[in-house]
Design an enzyme around this catalytic site. Structure first.
Site, PDB file in Angstrom:
ATOM      1  N   ALA A  85     -10.013   1.766  15.899  1.00 37.89           N
ATOM      2  CA  ALA A  85     -11.286   2.451  16.384  1.00 37.89           C
ATOM      3  C   ALA A  85     -12.394   1.202  16.017  1.00 37.89           C
ATOM      4  O   ALA A  85     -13.191   1.221  17.044  1.00 37.89           O
ATOM      5  CB  ALA A  85     -11.651   3.627  15.487  1.00 37.89           C
ATOM      6  N   THR A 131      -0.530   0.787  11.062  1.00 37.20           N
ATOM      7  CA  THR A 131      -0.357   0.762   9.729  1.00 37.20           C
ATOM      8  C   THR A 131      -0.007   1.939   8.553  1.00 37.20           C
ATOM      9  O   THR A 131       0.301   1.514   7.579  1.00 37.20           O
ATOM     10  CB  THR A 131      -1.449   0.131   8.997  1.00 37.20           C
ATOM     11  OG1 THR A 131      -2.866   1.049   9.278  1.00 37.20           O
ATOM     12  CG2 THR A 131      -1.940  -1.308   9.765  1.00 37.20           C
ATOM     13  N   ASP A 136     -18.845   4.450  10.342  1.00 30.71           N
ATOM     14  CA  ASP A 136     -17.525   4.218   9.953  1.00 30.71           C
ATOM     15  C   ASP A 136     -16.956   5.227   8.938  1.00 30.71           C
ATOM     16  O   ASP A 136     -15.822   5.127   8.217  1.00 30.71           O
ATOM     17  CB  ASP A 136     -17.151   2.655   9.347  1.00 30.71           C
ATOM     18  CG  ASP A 136     -15.733   2.258   9.267  1.00 30.71           C
ATOM     19  OD1 ASP A 136     -14.771   3.088  10.052  1.00 30.71           O
ATOM     20  OD2 ASP A 136     -15.443   1.537   8.442  1.00 30.71           O
ATOM     21  N   GLU A 192       0.937  -1.069  -0.015  1.00 29.73           N
ATOM     22  CA  GLU A 192       0.012   0.213   0.176  1.00 29.73           C
ATOM     23  C   GLU A 192       0.833   1.278  -0.040  1.00 29.73           C
ATOM     24  O   GLU A 192       0.345   2.416  -0.076  1.00 29.73           O
ATOM     25  CB  GLU A 192      -1.012   0.089   1.236  1.00 29.73           C
ATOM     26  CG  GLU A 192      -1.921  -1.206   1.391  1.00 29.73           C
ATOM     27  CD  GLU A 192      -2.980  -0.912   2.466  1.00 29.73           C
ATOM     28  OE1 GLU A 192      -2.874  -0.033   3.116  1.00 29.73           O
ATOM     29  OE2 GLU A 192      -3.968  -1.650   2.379  1.00 29.73           O
TER      30      GLU A 192
END
Length: 697
Positions: A192, A175, A316, A78
């Site tokens: 979270a 991350t 979210d 990523e």
């Protein structure tokens, strides 16, 4: 930077200026970067903009592969690589750091934090992914999944120091990429979704000693006492919220340093748990500072201002995508601004001195949760029943958002922001309306849905931040694609899920170049110059949250079949990639005809298999990353080999956690579920797409 390299860079920029790409639409001074790409966003402004012009619309057709580097053992990639003085630095799936010669592609050194050995329990909280490293003063900084922060010698890879950035026993994981500023390194964390309390911490870059910490949600009354920011935030929560966890708001990605104002802008994540009645019972407060941009003093970490994009988040939604800073001429006056496209689908232009909105936010994708924003208060004028008050809410964008962590870029030449957009909805249900694609989040059923025109696709959207409207749009074949790079050569680069690396005309959106990378791309490219020549580099490694979305993000890539790579391009490049297998949408399920399925075990195994979803796919719908398809797995074919794998953890160093807390009965039940789903694929069993039965409604 050496004198020779600096001279070469100056010559390259001067040559680009003589070619020209027209008068800039907005001020160009200090936007982005040129020779070195020394932070994940290129420059401290996080604009992902290269001022280099050798590669442009007039010669991009001559762009070719200069070299490639295979990365055995890696899965999801990523990160945006860094390029500093002839070396490229980047992390792998589990934060192993690579240093590569930028001219030849030769690996110089590798450092592995070995999270699987030091803190194996953290592997249960996330799939393997890392979004970048940081550089300053000859040091590389990286955070492991377990949130240990490392400082490495950029020349040798030798560890200089390591420090713990989160409390022992917490649910926080790391991350994201650290950022550096003024001799300090700052890192946030995630978690979270597990109810972890969010915070960011600044450390001394030379010693690793903590300098300051800012929490994005309040703690107990005793912890908040004497801290005005936490005392103010606590007023937006009920008295009992700490009983349900830390409230979320974790800052796992977007963090930006503003040298002009000496501030740090923090992108705080979603509230946790999602359901506000569980997270914050007996209250209707805004739950600060979740889903907010928070400005703090760079030297002290003291609160300056905040802007909350989603008060009382219930979907979210998060402010974690990259936060860009720039100076824009608006109504004839220069304004210091923040440009932000969070997951809620809107685009915000914010005065970074005051934290106030400059104009009415526009909708970058399909949005049905809000009418508009009240420009006096900055609060959203919400649509009714968006917090599942009637037991069911279908909302756009869904939980992966309109724009997520994949970097958007900005070009002052065009005045446009280039945003990787997703379109897919989400169903939140408290009454049992769900399929096997649903996750149970503390009694709330949550699953992706495709109902509207455009659902299931990604888009590259060029956005005018002043007019708050779309300039052009390119529709991608699949949902989950890569971040973007804008250049002064008039180009925008983006990789796609299906494995193409594309260049577009930044003004018109016309595709002007394409390269088959052989595997899907989710990271963002970067550009640098070396010896007077411009290069573009990209990491190739499809993944991220793909497994949790199952068939919605399945493009046909198979685990371990297509190599993960670092690709670097230049004008006149002639290197070739070795041919590898293309996408394969068929599930090559295996079966033992002698095995007799126990139906009660299948039902129980379906409930337990949610532990497998983040890597092997929701309802075992694998996407080839970060784990293999269990329906195709020879290890999962037999109960004894599956038991040995889960109990002893022989593949921990490859990202497969040990599940030694599972009982033999539970493993037998998971095995039965895998066997049932394999037979469904083989046509030997009727398809069952019902939701797991362990939801208390």
């Amino acid at each position: 930077m050496t004198i020779l390299a600096a001279a070469a860079s100056t010559a390259l920029l001067a040559a680009g200026c003589t070619k020209g790409t027209g008068e800039a639409a907005q001020p160009e001074a200090n936007v982005g970067t040129d020779q070195n790409w020394a932070t994940v966003g290129g420059g401290a402004d996080e604009t992902s903009y290269s001022r280099l012009t050798e590669i442009g619309t007039g010669n991009v057709d001559k762009l070719g592969l200069a070299w490639s580097l295979d990365l055995p053992g890696e899965v999801t990639l990523e990160a945006t690589p860094l390029a500093v003085d002839g070396k490229i630095f980047f992390p792998g799936s589990y934060a192993a750091v690579y240093a590569v010669d930028a001219l030849t592609g030769k690996q110089l050194w590798k450092f592995d934090p070995e999270t699987w050995k030091h803190n194996p329990d953290k592997m249960h909280f996330s799939f393997g992914a890392n979004r970048g490293v940081a550089y300053e003063n000859g040091k590389i900084f990286v955070a492991g999944l377990d949130c240990r922060l490392f400082a490495l010698d950029a020349a040798t890879g030798k560890q200089l120091w390591v420090t713990e950035t989160t409390p022992a026993g917490s649910y926080n994981i790391c991350t994201g990429a650290p950022r550096t500023f003024k001799g300090k390194v700052i890192i946030g964390n995630g978690g979270a979704d597990f109810g972890a309390r969010g915070f960011v911490t600044a450390f001394d870059g030379n010693t690793g000693k903590q300098v300051w910490r800012f929490y994005t949600t309040p703690g107990t009354a005793a912890e908040n006492k004497g801290d005005p920011a936490m005392e103010a935030a606590a007023k937006t929560w009920g008295a009992d919220f700490t009983k349900a966890g830390g409230g979320g708001g974790t800052a796992w990605n977007g963090i930006t340093f503003d040298a002009d104002l000496n501030r740090i802008y923090i992108g705080a994540g979603n509230a946790g748990a999602y359901d506000p009645l569980i997270r914050d019972p007996g209250s209707k407060g805004d739950n600060l500072y979740t889903s907010s941009i928070v400005a703090v003093d760079a030297d002290t970490g003291k609160y300056v201002w905040h802007y909350q994009e989603n008060p009382r988040d219930s979907w979210d939604y998060k402010a974690t995508p990259n936060i860009q800073t720039a100076t824009l001429n608006i109504d004839g006056k220069p304004r210091k601004v923040i440009m932000h496209a969070p997951t809620n689908g809107l685009f915000y232009l914010i005065d970074r001195e005051t934290g106030k909105l400059i104009n009415q936010p526009g909708k970058t994708t399909l949005v049905n949760w809000v009418k508009d924003i009240d420009m006096k208060t900055g609060r959203p004028n919400e649509e009714p029943n968006i917090r599942y008050e009637t037991g069911l809410t279908e909302i756009w964008p869904g939980t992966i958002g309109g724009h997520n962590w994949q970097a958007m870029s900005y070009s002052p030449r065009t005045g446009l922001v280039y945003i990787p957009i997703q379109q897919i909805g989400a169903r939140f249900s408290k009454r049992g309306d769900a399929s096997e694609n649903a996750f149970n989040v503390m009694g709330l059923l949550l699953e992706p849905i495709k109902q509207k025109d455009g659902d299931g696709h990604g888009f590259l959207v060029a956005w005018d931040p002043i007019a708050q409207k779309e300039a052009w749009r390119v529709k991608n074949d699949n949902l989950w694609n890569g971040g973007t790079l804008a250049t002064a050569g008039g180009l925008v680069f983006q990789g796609t899920a299906e494995g193409t690396f594309n260049a577009y005309n930044a003004k018109s959106g016309e595709r002007v170049w394409q390269f088959n990378a052989g595997l899907g791309i989710v990271g963002a490219p970067m550009s640098f110059s070396l010896n007077g020549k411009q290069y573009v580099s990209i990491l190739v490694g499809y993944g991220g949250t793909t497994a949790a979305y199952g068939d919605f993000m399945n493009v046909g890539w198979k685990y371990g079949v297509q190599p993960r790579r670092l690709l670097t391009f230049a004008i006149g490049g002639t290197a070739k990639l070795e041919a590898t297998p293309g996408p394969d949408m068929k599930v090559h399920a295996v079966d033992d005809p002698a095995y007799v399925i126990n139906e009660a075990d299948v039902v129980a195994g379906k409930q337990l298999a949610v532990s497998c979803a983040a890597c092997h796919g929701i309802a075992l719908q694998a996407t080839g990353t970060p784990g293999p398809d269990l329906r195709e797995s020879a290890i999962a074919l037999q109960l004894d080999s599956l038991t040995q794998l889960l109990k002893t953890g022989p593949l921990m160093d490859r990202g497969m956690p040990k599940f030694d807390k599972l009982t033999d009965v539970q493993i037998r039940q998971i095995h039965a579920y895998i066997r049932a789903k394999a037979r469904e694929q083989l046509g030997l069993r009727q398809k069952d797409n019902s939701r797991p039965g362990n939801v208390k409604l």
